[in-house]
Design a protein around this motif. Structure first.
Motif, short mmCIF file in Angstrom:
data_model
loop_
_atom_site.label_atom_id
_atom_site.label_comp_id
_atom_site.label_asym_id
_atom_site.label_seq_id
_atom_site.Cartn_x
_atom_site.Cartn_y
_atom_site.Cartn_z
N ARG A 7 23.23 8.38 27.34
CA ARG A 7 23.08 6.94 27.20
C ARG A 7 23.33 6.50 25.75
O ARG A 7 23.11 7.26 24.81
CB ARG A 7 21.68 6.50 27.64
CG ARG A 7 21.50 6.52 29.16
CD ARG A 7 20.29 5.69 29.56
NE ARG A 7 20.25 5.51 31.01
CZ ARG A 7 19.35 6.06 31.82
NH1 ARG A 7 18.42 6.85 31.31
NH2 ARG A 7 19.38 5.83 33.12
N THR A 30 20.77 6.85 21.85
CA THR A 30 19.77 7.87 22.15
C THR A 30 19.97 9.10 21.27
O THR A 30 21.03 9.30 20.67
CB THR A 30 19.82 8.32 23.63
OG1 THR A 30 21.14 8.82 23.92
CG2 THR A 30 19.50 7.16 24.55
N SER A 38 15.16 7.32 23.17
CA SER A 38 15.87 6.16 22.67
C SER A 38 15.65 6.00 21.17
O SER A 38 14.55 6.20 20.67
CB SER A 38 15.40 4.90 23.40
OG SER A 38 15.98 3.74 22.83
N GLU A 73 16.65 -0.10 21.00
CA GLU A 73 16.50 -0.94 22.19
C GLU A 73 17.04 -2.33 21.85
O GLU A 73 16.66 -2.92 20.83
CB GLU A 73 15.03 -1.05 22.61
CG GLU A 73 14.36 0.27 22.96
CD GLU A 73 14.79 0.82 24.30
OE1 GLU A 73 15.42 0.05 25.07
OE2 GLU A 73 14.49 1.99 24.59
N TRP A 74 17.92 -2.85 22.69
CA TRP A 74 18.42 -4.20 22.47
C TRP A 74 17.27 -5.20 22.52
O TRP A 74 16.35 -5.07 23.34
CB TRP A 74 19.48 -4.57 23.50
CG TRP A 74 20.80 -3.91 23.23
CD1 TRP A 74 21.20 -2.67 23.63
CD2 TRP A 74 21.90 -4.48 22.49
NE1 TRP A 74 22.48 -2.42 23.17
CE2 TRP A 74 22.93 -3.50 22.47
CE3 TRP A 74 22.10 -5.70 21.84
CZ2 TRP A 74 24.15 -3.73 21.84
CZ3 TRP A 74 23.31 -5.93 21.20
CH2 TRP A 74 24.32 -4.95 21.20
N TYR A 75 17.32 -6.20 21.65
CA TYR A 75 16.27 -7.20 21.58
C TYR A 75 16.89 -8.55 21.23
O TYR A 75 18.07 -8.65 20.88
CB TYR A 75 15.21 -6.81 20.54
CG TYR A 75 15.73 -6.69 19.12
CD1 TYR A 75 15.63 -7.76 18.22
CD2 TYR A 75 16.33 -5.51 18.67
CE1 TYR A 75 16.10 -7.65 16.92
CE2 TYR A 75 16.80 -5.39 17.37
CZ TYR A 75 16.69 -6.46 16.49
OH TYR A 75 17.17 -6.36 15.21
N ILE A 99 15.73 -3.89 30.51
CA ILE A 99 16.06 -4.56 29.24
C ILE A 99 15.02 -5.65 29.01
O ILE A 99 14.97 -6.64 29.73
CB ILE A 99 17.48 -5.15 29.28
CG1 ILE A 99 18.51 -4.04 29.54
CG2 ILE A 99 17.79 -5.88 27.97
CD1 ILE A 99 19.92 -4.56 29.74
N LYS A 100 14.19 -5.48 28.02
CA LYS A 100 13.05 -6.37 27.79
C LYS A 100 13.45 -7.55 26.89
O LYS A 100 13.01 -7.68 25.75
CB LYS A 100 11.89 -5.59 27.18
CG LYS A 100 11.46 -4.38 28.00
CD LYS A 100 11.15 -4.76 29.46
CE LYS A 100 10.75 -3.54 30.29
NZ LYS A 100 10.55 -3.90 31.73
N ARG A 110 20.22 -11.15 27.24
CA ARG A 110 19.93 -10.00 28.12
C ARG A 110 21.19 -9.48 28.79
O ARG A 110 21.43 -8.26 28.85
CB ARG A 110 18.91 -10.44 29.17
CG ARG A 110 18.30 -9.30 29.96
CD ARG A 110 17.32 -9.87 30.96
NE ARG A 110 16.55 -8.84 31.61
CZ ARG A 110 15.96 -9.00 32.80
NH1 ARG A 110 16.07 -10.16 33.44
NH2 ARG A 110 15.26 -8.02 33.35
N MET A 159 25.53 -2.07 26.87
CA MET A 159 24.98 -0.76 27.20
C MET A 159 25.78 -0.04 28.28
O MET A 159 25.92 1.19 28.24
CB MET A 159 23.53 -0.90 27.67
CG MET A 159 22.56 -1.38 26.60
SD MET A 159 20.92 -1.73 27.28
CE MET A 159 20.37 -0.08 27.73
N CYS A 211 21.44 -9.26 17.44
CA CYS A 211 20.11 -9.42 18.04
C CYS A 211 19.26 -10.47 17.33
O CYS A 211 18.24 -10.91 17.88
CB CYS A 211 19.37 -8.08 18.02
SG CYS A 211 20.09 -6.82 19.09
#
Length: 465
Positions: A53, A56, A71, A74-76, A274-275, A282, A289, A323
């Motif tokens: 992925r 990572t 990871s 993380e996308w934000y 995806i948070k 998003r 990704m 981001c």
């Protein structure tokens, strides 16, 4: 033990083996490939082989099998309270710094198009004063895309070469292309294969503008529900006739359940992880990704087979910058447009997506202002048709149409061992629809069947059963 760190958007895939998994084709994964034109998430053709992925750190044992993966990014979406002018200044500094870091003082090879991504690189390289050689290509008998690219090169005073993509080049290059991209994308998209010998004769580092158009635009409307987001993604990734082909393969192989449910659940599960609350951010993260690494990156290996590659929009720093920029500044290419328009002459050149308008007047690309161009363009196409000339808009038209192309294509589609993998009734059905119903609608399915035939012959040591 071996440890591998992958980029936020990897340029090339990194693989690992799945311990104790059967070494057989992953038919569910292949069905998704048939539907969307690329493999989703970690899928490959094989059950015992996976792709690491993005973003990572993965540990492998001495046999290349997975030990663990964690990871590192993380996308934000945390937009800073900054003005558009400040965002533009930051982008200008970051973008030109990344380009400089990637190419150093080396000569640069710049593919130019009629869009914004390569034009932004042209401006950065012009300011950095590197030695730059540029080129572009157009389809024989199609829109002269190189006309716009040549104007960009002339403004920047870059040496420029124009290539024509000829009919039927694919069949001579098919074996090499399969070795380069391992059949991870269908074969009619990477038109750079037609000029690969010329690219190998160039000297320098490729500066490639891939993914700028996704990072620097809205991902989707910002107020979608999660259900709507899944539908939006499915509409964007599923190719014309792709779902139809995937369903036919799923049923022919006797896979459990329904393909339509399976692909929807796969995408929903990946999206749910995806948070990010903002729908636009998003979905951009989802595409970065899963779409960029498995679709856009696949044919970067073709460029790399000729010369080293660099990709400023893939850089980790660019992803982190995105981001923290308000969606309003990213939407409608605002930052890229403002950056390029810092050079007045570059801003005056036609923007292909809004031709014949340029970066300054493209908002007039609407009725009634664009009617004269639309009428003239239609007359030109119809006039060409009257004298037996076809206006070429897509690579498959040059590679699949005509008697010689047809014979080459059928040789692969009806190759003996392929009949053991995919039922000939499916091949016959989709080829008939391509020939007799709608070439545009079914070209993806035919190209996918061609790709699967080549993969089956070169890499598959078993059959579906």
């Amino acid at each position: 033990m071996k440890e591998i760190s992958t980029g936020i958007i990897p340029v090339f895939p990194s693989f690992y083996k799945v311990k104790d998994a059967p070494s057989e084709p992953d038919l569910k994964a292949i069905c998704i490939f048939a539907a969307i034109g690329f493999f989703l998430d970690q899928d490959t053709y094989w059950k015992d082989e996976k792709v690491m992925r993005p973003g990572t750190i993965t540990s492998l044992d001495d046999h290349g099998c997975l030990i663990n993966s964690a990871s590192r990014f993380e996308w934000y979406y945390q937009p800073r309270q900054i003005s558009f002018e400040q965002a533009l200044a930051e982008f200008t500094s970051l973008f030109e710094h990344i380009v400089k870091d990637q190419v150093q003082d080396s000569p640069v090879i710049l593919p130019l198009s009629g869009g914004l991504d390569s034009r932004s690189q042209a401006l950065a390289l012009l300011r950095l004063r590197n030695e730059v050689s540029s080129y572009s290509y157009s389809f024989s008998g199609g829109y002269p895309e190189s006309k716009i690219a040549r104007k960009v090169a002339e403004v920047c005073k870059f040496p420029f070469k124009e290539f024509q993509i000829p009919a039927g080049y694919l069949w001579q290059e098919l074996d090499e292309l399969a070795q380069i991209n391992k059949c991870f994308s269908e074969f009619t998209h990477p038109r750079q294969m037609a000029v690969l010998p010329e690219l190998k004769n160039m000297h320098g580092i490729f500066s490639l503008g891939h993914w700028g158009d996704v990072l620097f635009d809205k991902g989707a409307p910002e107020d979608l529900t999660e259900k709507d987001e899944v539908s939006h993604l499915l509409k964007g990734v599923v190719k014309k006739s792709g779902m139809e082909l995937a369903v036919s393969l799923w049923e022919a192989w006797g896979l459990e359940g329904r393909f339509e449910v399976y692909i929807k659940e796969r995408i929903s599960d990946l999206l749910s992880a995806i948070k990010i609350e903002n729908s636009s951010a998003r979905i951009r993260a989802f595409k970065s990704m899963y779409w960029a690494p498995r679709w856009t990156s696949t044919n970067l290996a073709i460029f790399a087979s000729a010369n080293p590659v660099s990709l400023p929009y893939y850089d980790d720093r660019m992803c982190e910058f995105i981001c923290e920029i308000p969606e309003a500044y990213l939407a409608n290419r605002r930052l890229q447009l403002a950056y390029i328009k810092q050079h007045k002459d570059l801003g005056k050149i036609t923007w292909e997506a809004h031709k014949p308008f340029n970066l300054n007047n493209y908002p007039f690309n609407k009725v009634p202002y664009n009617l004269p161009y639309r009428v003239i363009s239609k007359v030109q196409r119809e006039s060409a048709a009257l004298v037996g000339k076809k206006y070429i808009q897509r690579n498959w038209e040059l590679q699949f149409l005509g008697s010689k192309n047809e014979q080459n294509l059928l040789n692969y589609l009806y190759e003996d061992s392929f009949k053991e993998f995919i039922p000939p009734t499916i091949v016959k059905e989709f080829y008939k629809k391509f020939k007799e119903e709608d070439g545009v609608q079914f070209s993806h399915s035919v190209s996918t069947l061609l790709t699967l035939s080549v993969w089956n012959k070169k890499f598959n040591h078993g059959t579906a059963n």
